[in-house]
Design a protein around this motif. Structure first.
Motif, short mmCIF file in Angstrom:
data_model
loop_
_atom_site.label_atom_id
_atom_site.label_comp_id
_atom_site.label_asym_id
_atom_site.label_seq_id
_atom_site.Cartn_x
_atom_site.Cartn_y
_atom_site.Cartn_z
N PRO A 59 93.59 -20.67 -6.18
CA PRO A 59 93.65 -20.13 -7.54
C PRO A 59 94.18 -21.16 -8.53
O PRO A 59 95.08 -21.94 -8.22
CB PRO A 59 94.61 -18.94 -7.42
N VAL A 60 93.59 -21.17 -9.70
CA VAL A 60 94.01 -22.04 -10.79
C VAL A 60 94.25 -21.15 -12.00
O VAL A 60 93.42 -20.30 -12.32
CB VAL A 60 92.92 -23.09 -11.12
N HIS A 61 95.39 -21.32 -12.63
CA HIS A 61 95.64 -20.56 -13.85
C HIS A 61 96.43 -21.41 -14.84
O HIS A 61 97.11 -22.35 -14.47
CB HIS A 61 96.33 -19.22 -13.56
N GLU A 62 96.28 -21.06 -16.09
CA GLU A 62 96.95 -21.76 -17.18
C GLU A 62 97.99 -20.85 -17.80
O GLU A 62 97.81 -19.64 -17.86
CB GLU A 62 95.95 -22.16 -18.27
N GLU A 63 99.06 -21.46 -18.26
CA GLU A 63 100.05 -20.71 -19.02
C GLU A 63 100.74 -21.66 -19.99
O GLU A 63 100.70 -22.88 -19.81
CB GLU A 63 101.07 -20.03 -18.12
N PHE A 64 101.35 -21.10 -20.99
CA PHE A 64 102.13 -21.87 -21.94
C PHE A 64 103.59 -21.55 -21.74
O PHE A 64 103.97 -20.39 -21.59
CB PHE A 64 101.71 -21.54 -23.39
N VAL A 65 104.42 -22.58 -21.69
CA VAL A 65 105.87 -22.41 -21.57
C VAL A 65 106.53 -23.11 -22.75
O VAL A 65 106.01 -24.11 -23.25
CB VAL A 65 106.43 -22.95 -20.23
#
Length: 118
Positions: A10-16
Motif C-alpha cells: 500500500p502507498v498513501h500520501e498525507e500532509f503533516v
C-alpha cells in the motif's frame, strides 16, 4: 505448476505539520503512524528518501527561518525526523544531488539521530 503470490504494497500520501510547514509525506507499507504503532507490523528500520528539489507548500511558514533556503530545508528535515520518527527506529537516508548535501548537514547538526553509516 508454479503459483506466484503477489502482494501489493500500500502507498498513501498525507500532509503533516512540521516546522510551520504543511509537508507531504508519501508512505509505502502496512503502517500509518510510526509513533503510535507498537505492534508487530511496525518496521524496525525507516528508509527515508529526501528529494533533491526544494518544494514547500506554505509560503507563510515562519517557524523555520529561511524555510526556502538550503539551511532552512536542512532544519526542516531535522525537525521532521525529530517529531515524526521514533527515537528507537533505525534510519537509512537516501538523497540525490542537493539532497545528498542536506543529508550530510543533517548528520552534522543532529548527531543524535539513529542513522547508520555503511
Amino acid at each position: 505448476m508454479d503459483s506466484k503470490v503477489e502482494e501489493e504494497v500500500p502507498v498513501h500520501e498525507e500532509f503533516v505539520q512540521c516546522g510551520g510547514v504543511e509537508t507531504l509525506v508519501i508512505k509505502c507499507g502496512h503502517w500509518t503512524d510510526l509513533s503510535n504503532d507498537q505492534g508487530v507490523n511496525r518496521p524496525e528500520t525507516l528508509l527515508l528518501i529526501i528529494p533533491g528539489e526544494r518544494k514547500l507548500l506554505d509560503p507563510n511558514a515562519q517557524e523555520i527561518k529561511d524555510i526556502y533556503g538550503l539551511h532552512g530545508q536542512v532544519q526542516h528535515k531535522i525537525a521532521f525526523l525529530r517529531t515524526q520518527v521514533p527515537k528507537d527506529m533505525k534510519l537509512i537516508l537516501i538523497g540525490h544531488s542537493v539532497a545528498s548535501y542536506m543529508i550530510l548537514q543533517i548528520l552534522k547538526y543532529a548527531p543524535e539521530l539513529p542513522v547508520s553509516m555503511p
